[in-house]
Design an enzyme around this catalytic site. Structure first.
Site, PDB file in Angstrom:
ATOM      1  N   HIS A  50     -19.081  16.102  12.103  1.00 51.13           N
ATOM      2  CA  HIS A  50     -20.437  16.154  12.660  1.00 51.13           C
ATOM      3  C   HIS A  50     -21.478  16.116  11.543  1.00 51.13           C
ATOM      4  O   HIS A  50     -21.143  16.285  10.355  1.00 51.13           O
ATOM      5  CB  HIS A  50     -20.636  17.390  13.532  1.00 51.13           C
TER       6      HIS A  50
HETATM    7  P1  TYD Z   1     -18.478  23.689  14.228  1.00 45.37           P
HETATM    8  O1  TYD Z   1     -19.791  23.897  13.532  1.00 45.37           O
HETATM    9  O2  TYD Z   1     -18.279  22.409  14.982  1.00 45.37           O
HETATM   10  O3  TYD Z   1     -17.293  23.932  13.180  1.00 45.37           O
HETATM   11  P2  TYD Z   1     -16.631  23.164  11.969  1.00 45.37           P
HETATM   12  O4  TYD Z   1     -17.702  22.386  11.242  1.00 45.37           O
HETATM   13  O5  TYD Z   1     -16.108  24.301  11.153  1.00 45.37           O
HETATM   14  O6  TYD Z   1     -15.548  22.313  12.499  1.00 45.37           O
HETATM   15  O7  TYD Z   1     -18.212  24.930  15.191  1.00 45.37           O
HETATM   16  C1  TYD Z   1     -16.993  25.106  15.846  1.00 45.37           C
HETATM   17  C2  TYD Z   1     -17.288  25.757  17.202  1.00 45.37           C
HETATM   18  O8  TYD Z   1     -17.896  27.038  16.993  1.00 45.37           O
HETATM   19  C3  TYD Z   1     -18.246  24.943  18.051  1.00 45.37           C
HETATM   20  O9  TYD Z   1     -17.795  24.998  19.397  1.00 45.37           O
HETATM   21  C4  TYD Z   1     -19.558  25.670  17.934  1.00 45.37           C
HETATM   22  C5  TYD Z   1     -19.157  27.100  17.648  1.00 45.37           C
HETATM   23  N1  TYD Z   1     -20.134  27.801  16.775  1.00 45.37           N
HETATM   24  C6  TYD Z   1     -20.885  28.838  17.282  1.00 45.37           C
HETATM   25  O10 TYD Z   1     -20.795  29.211  18.469  1.00 45.37           O
HETATM   26  N2  TYD Z   1     -21.783  29.470  16.457  1.00 45.37           N
HETATM   27  C7  TYD Z   1     -21.942  29.108  15.159  1.00 45.37           C
HETATM   28  O11 TYD Z   1     -22.763  29.715  14.432  1.00 45.37           O
HETATM   29  C8  TYD Z   1     -21.142  28.024  14.645  1.00 45.37           C
HETATM   30  C9  TYD Z   1     -21.259  27.561  13.216  1.00 45.37           C
HETATM   31  C10 TYD Z   1     -20.237  27.396  15.496  1.00 45.37           C
END
Ligand code: TYD
Length: 134
Positions: A50
């Site tokens: 992302h």
């Molecule tokens: P994401 O930012 O997509 O993680 P990564 O970059 O580590 O793969 O987040 C993973 C999941 O966690 C997504 O469903 C959103 C949730 N999330 C929260 O609820 N709060 C937060 O502060 C973060 C960073 C993620």
């Protein structure tokens, strides 16, 4: 704008151990609104996938190793390895990232914004479209 590595001071010695400090607007180029950490990611899992419209981050591997493949708004593709707790990766807004972790890795993130799912671009084609409009 490209991501870049920030080397933080290590206060201490190999005999006693070290402290590293992050301070808003001193060695972190934004006002820190949120801190989160991720851990126990199996090493065969790829995370990330992302970009963010507005969020800026400085990311640390406070333990273990973390590998990043990034792409910025200008289409520059880069690889970064975080393998020391005093090394941070500055991620400007609009940076696509894929992330892999060693088994013991703990990722610490200093974030410029509160969590907002609407700030995510999770579709790579959408990211490519947004790049053209920047
Ligand atoms: P994401 O930012 O997509 O993680 P990564 O970059 O580590 O793969 O987040 C993973 C999941 O966690 C997504 O469903 C959103 C949730 N999330 C929260 O609820 N709060 C937060 O502060 C973060 C960073 C993620």
């Amino acid at each position: 704008m490209k991501p870049y590595i920030i080397e933080f001071n290590q206060i201490g010695s190999s005999a006693l151990g070290y402290i590293t400090v992050a301070e808003k607007l001193k060695n972190i180029p934004f006002d820190i609104k949120r801190v989160y950490w991720t851990y126990f990611t199996p090493n065969d899992v790829q995370r990330g996938g992302h970009a963010h419209y507005e969020l800026q981050q400085v990311i640390f591997a406070v333990s273990g190793q973390i590998w990043f493949n990034t792409e910025d708004v200008d289409g520059n593709k880069q690889k970064y390895l975080l393998d020391m707790p005093n090394k941070g990766l500055y991620m400007p807004k609009m940076t696509w990232r894929d992330i892999k972790f060693s088994h013991s890795a703990v990722l610490l993130c200093l974030a410029s914004e509160l969590y907002d799912e609407k700030d995510y671009i999770r579709d790579y084609q959408q990211f490519v479209k947004c790049k053209k409009n920047e």
